[in-house]
Write an enzyme that holds these catalytic residues in place. Structure first.
Site, short mmCIF file in Angstrom:
data_model
loop_
_atom_site.label_atom_id
_atom_site.label_comp_id
_atom_site.label_asym_id
_atom_site.label_seq_id
_atom_site.Cartn_x
_atom_site.Cartn_y
_atom_site.Cartn_z
N GLU A 26 72.99 21.00 67.29
CA GLU A 26 73.50 21.77 68.43
C GLU A 26 74.51 21.03 69.32
O GLU A 26 75.49 21.62 69.76
CB GLU A 26 72.34 22.31 69.28
CG GLU A 26 71.59 23.49 68.67
CD GLU A 26 70.65 23.11 67.53
OE1 GLU A 26 70.40 21.90 67.33
OE2 GLU A 26 70.15 24.01 66.83
N GLU A 33 63.46 16.50 71.48
CA GLU A 33 63.22 17.93 71.32
C GLU A 33 62.96 18.60 72.67
O GLU A 33 63.43 19.70 72.92
CB GLU A 33 62.03 18.15 70.38
CG GLU A 33 61.76 19.59 69.99
CD GLU A 33 62.83 20.18 69.05
OE1 GLU A 33 63.81 19.51 68.74
OE2 GLU A 33 62.66 21.35 68.65
N GLU A 58 64.33 32.60 58.99
CA GLU A 58 64.81 31.35 58.37
C GLU A 58 65.49 31.64 57.04
O GLU A 58 66.54 31.07 56.72
CB GLU A 58 63.66 30.36 58.16
CG GLU A 58 63.04 29.84 59.45
CD GLU A 58 63.92 28.84 60.20
OE1 GLU A 58 64.99 28.49 59.68
OE2 GLU A 58 63.54 28.43 61.31
N ASP A 78 67.16 31.72 71.35
CA ASP A 78 68.54 31.24 71.30
C ASP A 78 69.52 32.12 70.51
O ASP A 78 70.51 32.63 71.04
CB ASP A 78 68.59 29.79 70.79
CG ASP A 78 67.72 29.51 69.56
OD1 ASP A 78 67.11 30.47 69.05
OD2 ASP A 78 67.65 28.35 69.12
C1 DMJ Z 1 69.12 25.85 62.62
O1 DMJ Z 1 68.34 26.33 61.60
C2 DMJ Z 1 69.83 26.97 63.31
O2 DMJ Z 1 70.87 26.46 64.06
C3 DMJ Z 1 68.92 27.76 64.19
O3 DMJ Z 1 69.56 28.80 64.87
C4 DMJ Z 1 68.23 26.87 65.18
N1 DMJ Z 1 67.71 25.70 64.61
C5 DMJ Z 1 68.27 25.01 63.51
C6 DMJ Z 1 68.95 23.73 63.85
O4 DMJ Z 1 68.44 23.02 64.88
#
Ligand code: DMJ
Length: 631
Positions: A384, A363, A130, A270
């Site tokens: 997204e 979600e 993060e 992801d």
């Molecule tokens: C963001 O922090 C980034 O896109 C991450 O890769 C996945 N989740 C969040 C947004 O949903």
């Protein structure tokens, strides 16, 4: 009577094949939408600056703040810092968006404040992934934007302060990689390094989504340690794949053993896929492509079911969880970069359908039970779907995607906008709000929506966006090998005027029944997977007369009654498709002109597409009935 019939036919045809030029999205409307998004950004940004800055994130309902950096990824909220007062996370995340919105004055003000006040010498245990994507990525990207003369920053006022901060942060990351496997700890204390008895559990994304930011940091500072640490971790992770080229979701970084063997394209995995491919674009390394190539093939083979992606066990490839998650909505955007527009469009439409059904994206939705996940009914302002919509619009210029963008903007304004900013949704069935505005709302959600309606920032520039939406330029100086080497020598640009006409995403999905255009002198375009049936009436005597279905990439077979379709066959009839590669190249040649006016980043990806379609030609094809494609 005749007139009546004619009208009915016209109406019917318009319903089936709507004319994109009839879309209400003219330039005035585009401008209006851009301004609407700009207002959203500033409503969020100004509320953050007034009620939360220099703390991490805004609490829009109580108009206060939360110092949440230590909470990100910390599901059990363990070992939270005691004396930590924030690192202006949302401001750092807003920097690149400010430049994209053209607000250089505010950008400079922010840069100056951060230069003078930001310190990472804080006793805070943070999630490496993060902190990397949000803070390091935010700083590195902003540094590049600050040094780009086209951004018209006041000359001389910027003296690499953001890069100095980024390097300081990068150095604090390094102890996390000092492990026998090279896989990093998921958590690091910014002041003291790895804590005693720190957990050894981490995720695939956590180990495999560091290369863009740390690689860029190395290229900018000339210190190779950041890139090599991230690369070593990525290679180790890849070496842990199963014989099916699948990875799990969680692992023990000390032993290199998998903990959770089930995985998909959503949470915990992801950005691993995203970074393999984007690292190939950014650094040009063939290695990244090779890894992505195998990984993408495995995803399409084991996770994809029609437009959806379920989870599967990395050891057996057997489906485990049939769930649609909000995070998965980034996948069509990645597929656009790869060039697989038809597949991207198909999945994107499903997400749009779900968005419209609930008003926002929940979600988690249980596809097998056709219900929302009982505890994951929330929508935390995730970007997204907007991201994929932006990419699909860039690739196709089909105004339908702008309409999707408008739907997203309207939903955000009606359900999440509050006086003190934008609030997350706790439960999509009640639209009850929650007192939190995540920093990615400014870094990504608003940015992608803005870029959808105004992409002037991208004109004549070639950027990739990190997983947190921070732009990094594709520089030839950063490339190990120049992209030209990938362009097959037999490719030509088609000069024919007619062919330069842009196809929409839908027109790329030409099924035999859609070949109406052919009589009017227009070119047929095929999707990545679609191969036309040999006969236009779908009638057949044998399987070889049936093409490949564009939605599922599966070969059609000839039914007993002599029709081409996706018919259920016994398991033993699974076979490897080995369509001649030349067919796919020909398909590609026809699609290529439709991309001519896309932004450089999309053009950069086109040459990679040839590789992908070769990949797809070896996907084992199982002919079966597909599940209905609606929830
Ligand atoms: C963001 O922090 C980034 O896109 C991450 O890769 C996945 N989740 C969040 C947004 O949903």
């Amino acid at each position: 009577m005749l007139v009546y019939r004619f009208r009915t036919w016209v109406l019917l045809l318009l319903v089936i094949f709507p004319d994109p030029s009839l879309s209400h999205f003219d330039s005035a409307k585009k401008k209006q939408m851009r301004e609407k998004v700009r207002k959203m950004f500033y409503h969020a940004y100004e509320n953050y600056m007034t009620h939360a800055f220099p703390h991490d994130e805004l609490k829009p309902l109580s108009r206060s703040f939360t110092d949440s950096l230590g909470e990100l990824g910390n599901l059990k909220l363990e070992h939270l810092p005691q004396n930590y007062n924030g690192t202006a996370l949302t401001l750092i995340e807003s920097l690149s968006s400010l430049v994209i919105l053209g607000n250089c004055t505010e950008f400079e003000r922010a840069v100056l404040w951060l230069s003078e006040n930001l310190t990472f010498d804080v006793d805070a245990r943070v999630n490496l992934f993060e902190c990397n994507i949000r803070v390091l990525g935010g700083l590195v990207s902003a540094h590049i934007l600050a040094t780009d003369s086209t951004n018209r920053l006041v000359q001389g006022s910027y003296k690499n302060q953001l890069l100095v901060l980024a390097e300081d942060l990068g150095r604090r990351f390094l102890p996390a990689f000092d492990t026998p496997t090279g896989l990093p700890y998921a958590w690091i204390n910014l002041k003291y390094g790895v804590m005693k008895n720190e957990t050894t559990e981490t995720s695939t994304s956590g180990c495999g989504s560091l290369i863009l930011e740390m690689g860029a940091l190395s290229r900018l500072t000339g210190d190779p340690r950041y890139e090599s640490a991230a690369l070593r971790a990525l290679r180790k992770l890849w070496s842990m794949r199963s014989s099916l080229n699948l990875l799990g979701t969680t692992l023990d970084m000390e032993t290199g053993e998998w903990i959770e063997h089930s995985s998909g394209i959503g949470a915990g995995v992801d950005s691993f896929y995203e970074y393999l491919f984007k690292a190939h674009i950014l650094f040009g390394k063939e290695d990244f492509w090779r890894m992505f190539h195998s990984a993408y093939l495995a995803v399409q083979k084991y996770f994809r079911h029609g437009p959806w992606y379920h989870e599967a066990d990395m050891r057996t490839g057997k489906a485990t969880y049939w769930q649609l998650t909000s995070l998965q909505a980034f996948w069509p955007g990645l597929q656009v970069l790869v060039g697989d527009i038809a597949a991207a469009n198909t999945s994107h439409r499903e997400f749009v359908y779900v968005w419209k059904k609930f008003g926002v994206l929940p979600e988690r939705y249980l596809l097998d039970h056709q219900m929302l996940h009982p505890t994951e009914k929330y929508y935390p302002l995730r970007p997204e779907l907007a991201e994929s919509t932006f990419y699909l619009y860039q690739a196709t210029k089909d105004p339908w995607y702008m309409e999707v963008g408008e739907t997203i903007v309207n939903s955000l304004n009606s359900y999440t906008k509050v006086e003190g900013g934008f609030a997350s949704i706790r439960d999509v069935t009640t639209m009850q709000t929650e007192d939190h505005m995540h920093s990615f709302f400014l870094a990504e959600t608003c940015k992608y929506l803005y870029l959808l309606f105004d992409d002037s920032f991208l004109v004549d520039r070639n950027y990739i966006f990190t997983t947190e939406g921070h732009p990094l330029p594709v520089l030839s100086a950063w490339q190990d090998r120049l992209p030209e080497i990938y362009i097959p020598s037999n490719w030509t640009y088609v000069k024919d005027e007619k062919q330069t006409k842009r196809s929409s995403a839908m027109s790329l999905q030409v099924c035999p029944a859609l070949s109406l255009n052919a009589g009017h002198g227009e070119q047929l375009a095929e999707s990545a997977c679609h191969v036309l049936d040999a006969r236009s009436d779908h009638k057949c005597f044998g399987d070889e007369e049936c093409g490949v279905d564009s939605t599922s990439c599966r070969r059609r077979s000839c039914s007993m009654a002599g029709y081409c379709g996706l018919w259920l066959v016994k398991q033993k009839e699974i076979h490897w498709s080995s369509r001649p590669v030349v067919k796919y190249f020909a398909t590609y040649e026809r699609m290529r002109p439709s991309w001519k006016h896309s932004t450089p980043i999309l053009q950069t990806q086109l040459f990679l597409y040839s590789k992908l379609i070769v990949v797809q030609s070896y996907i084992p094809t199982i002919i079966e009935n597909t599940k209905p494609s609606r929830l």
